[in-house]
Design a protein around this motif. Structure first.
Motif, mmCIF file in Angstrom:
data_model
loop_
_atom_site.group_PDB
_atom_site.id
_atom_site.type_symbol
_atom_site.label_atom_id
_atom_site.label_comp_id
_atom_site.label_asym_id
_atom_site.label_seq_id
_atom_site.Cartn_x
_atom_site.Cartn_y
_atom_site.Cartn_z
ATOM 1 N N VAL A 25 0.727 -1.076 -0.157
ATOM 2 C CA VAL A 25 0.078 -0.096 0.155
ATOM 3 C C VAL A 25 0.912 1.187 0.146
ATOM 4 O O VAL A 25 1.816 1.322 0.716
ATOM 5 C CB VAL A 25 -0.993 0.141 1.101
ATOM 6 N N LYS A 26 0.608 2.395 -0.683
ATOM 7 C CA LYS A 26 1.087 3.342 -0.682
ATOM 8 C C LYS A 26 0.018 4.676 -0.637
ATOM 9 O O LYS A 26 -0.926 4.605 -1.203
ATOM 10 C CB LYS A 26 1.793 3.878 -2.246
ATOM 11 N N ALA A 27 0.196 5.506 0.394
ATOM 12 C CA ALA A 27 -0.634 6.501 1.048
ATOM 13 C C ALA A 27 0.078 7.822 1.080
ATOM 14 O O ALA A 27 1.240 7.657 1.841
ATOM 15 C CB ALA A 27 -1.311 6.252 2.114
ATOM 16 N N GLY A 28 0.359 8.601 0.056
ATOM 17 C CA GLY A 28 1.008 10.007 0.141
ATOM 18 C C GLY A 28 2.795 9.429 -0.304
ATOM 19 O O GLY A 28 2.921 8.658 -1.268
ATOM 20 N N ASP A 29 3.635 9.733 0.532
ATOM 21 C CA ASP A 29 4.992 9.183 0.374
ATOM 22 C C ASP A 29 5.122 7.948 1.160
ATOM 23 O O ASP A 29 6.187 7.552 0.882
ATOM 24 C CB ASP A 29 5.922 10.237 0.937
ATOM 25 N N LEU A 63 -2.288 3.041 6.720
ATOM 26 C CA LEU A 63 -2.190 3.353 5.102
ATOM 27 C C LEU A 63 -3.582 3.033 4.197
ATOM 28 O O LEU A 63 -3.841 3.869 3.529
ATOM 29 C CB LEU A 63 -0.831 2.814 4.549
ATOM 30 N N LEU A 64 -4.182 1.922 4.673
ATOM 31 C CA LEU A 64 -5.119 1.824 3.620
ATOM 32 C C LEU A 64 -6.253 2.750 3.846
ATOM 33 O O LEU A 64 -7.240 3.070 3.172
ATOM 34 C CB LEU A 64 -5.587 0.281 4.018
ATOM 35 N N GLU A 65 -6.416 3.000 5.226
ATOM 36 C CA GLU A 65 -7.397 4.167 5.538
ATOM 37 C C GLU A 65 -7.117 5.619 4.956
ATOM 38 O O GLU A 65 -8.092 6.395 4.958
ATOM 39 C CB GLU A 65 -7.457 4.308 6.997
ATOM 40 N N LYS A 66 -5.995 5.644 4.335
ATOM 41 C CA LYS A 66 -5.549 6.895 3.495
ATOM 42 C C LYS A 66 -5.474 6.843 2.166
ATOM 43 O O LYS A 66 -5.144 7.873 1.746
ATOM 44 C CB LYS A 66 -4.224 7.411 4.218
ATOM 45 N N ASP A 68 -7.143 4.551 -1.472
ATOM 46 C CA ASP A 68 -8.056 4.062 -2.269
ATOM 47 C C ASP A 68 -7.678 2.676 -3.015
ATOM 48 O O ASP A 68 -8.460 2.299 -3.946
ATOM 49 C CB ASP A 68 -9.038 4.860 -3.098
ATOM 50 N N ASN A 69 -6.313 2.333 -2.837
ATOM 51 C CA ASN A 69 -5.899 1.049 -3.704
ATOM 52 C C ASN A 69 -4.879 0.081 -3.023
ATOM 53 O O ASN A 69 -4.304 0.739 -1.935
ATOM 54 C CB ASN A 69 -5.310 1.607 -5.245
ATOM 55 N N PHE A 70 -4.663 -0.831 -3.370
ATOM 56 C CA PHE A 70 -3.690 -1.973 -3.077
ATOM 57 C C PHE A 70 -3.196 -2.518 -4.201
ATOM 58 O O PHE A 70 -3.985 -2.887 -5.211
ATOM 59 C CB PHE A 70 -4.030 -2.557 -1.729
ATOM 60 N N THR A 71 -2.138 -3.247 -3.626
ATOM 61 C CA THR A 71 -1.768 -4.451 -4.712
ATOM 62 C C THR A 71 -1.430 -5.834 -3.783
ATOM 63 O O THR A 71 -1.046 -5.450 -2.661
ATOM 64 C CB THR A 71 -0.442 -4.199 -5.445
ATOM 65 N N VAL A 72 -1.379 -6.711 -4.632
ATOM 66 C CA VAL A 72 -1.078 -8.307 -4.011
ATOM 67 C C VAL A 72 0.119 -8.788 -4.947
ATOM 68 O O VAL A 72 -0.208 -9.023 -6.094
ATOM 69 C CB VAL A 72 -2.345 -8.951 -3.710
ATOM 70 N N SER A 73 1.147 -9.321 -4.088
ATOM 71 C CA SER A 73 2.354 -10.088 -5.006
ATOM 72 C C SER A 73 2.175 -11.134 -4.539
ATOM 73 O O SER A 73 2.633 -11.436 -3.291
ATOM 74 C CB SER A 73 3.440 -9.055 -5.031
ATOM 75 N N ILE A 74 2.125 -12.279 -5.329
ATOM 76 C CA ILE A 74 2.151 -13.647 -4.871
ATOM 77 C C ILE A 74 3.263 -14.448 -5.501
ATOM 78 O O ILE A 74 3.346 -14.537 -6.676
ATOM 79 C CB ILE A 74 0.762 -14.338 -5.155
ATOM 80 N N PRO A 75 4.392 -14.598 -4.646
ATOM 81 C CA PRO A 75 5.712 -15.317 -5.146
ATOM 82 C C PRO A 75 5.250 -16.301 -6.073
ATOM 83 O O PRO A 75 4.556 -17.455 -5.302
ATOM 84 C CB PRO A 75 6.425 -15.527 -3.895
ATOM 85 N N VAL A 111 -2.831 1.441 -10.417
ATOM 86 C CA VAL A 111 -2.896 2.050 -9.215
ATOM 87 C C VAL A 111 -1.629 2.610 -8.747
ATOM 88 O O VAL A 111 -0.542 2.568 -9.169
ATOM 89 C CB VAL A 111 -3.508 1.117 -8.071
ATOM 90 N N GLU A 112 -1.796 3.469 -7.838
ATOM 91 C CA GLU A 112 -0.556 4.304 -7.244
ATOM 92 C C GLU A 112 0.219 3.290 -6.117
ATOM 93 O O GLU A 112 1.459 3.425 -6.261
ATOM 94 C CB GLU A 112 -1.206 5.388 -6.326
ATOM 95 N N SER A 113 -0.276 2.243 -5.539
ATOM 96 C CA SER A 113 0.685 1.340 -4.904
ATOM 97 C C SER A 113 1.279 0.405 -5.702
ATOM 98 O O SER A 113 0.809 0.128 -6.687
ATOM 99 C CB SER A 113 -0.403 0.435 -3.885
#
Length: 166
Positions: A25-29, A63-66, A68-75, A111-113
């Protein structure tokens, strides 16, 4: 793997998630990643959705609360085993998990994340709904998973992209 085919290998994907995947997750910096082992992939509201559960006490929750997006990376294999273990036991409040585990971020496509730059399957998701759990668990046996009453918030992310990297 394209976003329309995200369910074709669902059993295999869920088995890999159970061994550990990265929720980023990325929120701001601020950017953080954590290990997840619980998730759901499916269709709800006529949308392709990836649902993740994050305890309210986690840095990632803040961070999720700030955002509207996320990523999931599955090895795709066990080469990230140590990083998965580290990111599941350490807080991003106290350390830089990317530096500690030599994990590289790669910009996501929609997405930003960022995604984690590893061989594997990557999901890019836009949060369309969230729901905080409470103490009204229908199955009393689940209470043992919450001895500190540290419940999860469920984040439903519409899958905007799903792809595999080498």
């Amino acid at each position: 793997m394209n976003s329309r085919a995200y369910l074709e290998n669902a059993d295999e994907v869920m088995a890999k998630i159970a061994k550990g995947a990265f929720l980023t997750v990325k929120a701001g910096d601020a950017v953080n990643t954590m290990t997840i082992g619980w998730a759901t992939i499916g269709i709800i509201w006529q949308r392709q959705v990836f649902m993740v559960a994050v305890r309210d006490s986690r840095h990632t929750f803040q961070l999720l609360e700030k955002t509207d997006n996320f990523t999931v990376s599955i090895p795709s294999d066990s080469t990230c085993k140590d990083a998965v273990a580290f990111c599941g036991t350490r807080s991003g409040r106290d350390c830089d998990k990317f530096k500690e585990c030599n994990l590289r971020q790669k910009p996501a496509e929609h997405v930003e994340s960022p995604i984690i730059d590893i061989p594997g399957i990557h999901y890019e998701c836009k949060i369309i709904y969230k729901s905080a759990m409470d103490s009204a668990l229908m199955d009393g046996a689940l209470d043992k998973l919450y001895p500190q009453k540290d419940y999860h918030t469920l984040y439903f992310g519409e899958i905007l992209a799903c792809y595999e990297s080498e």
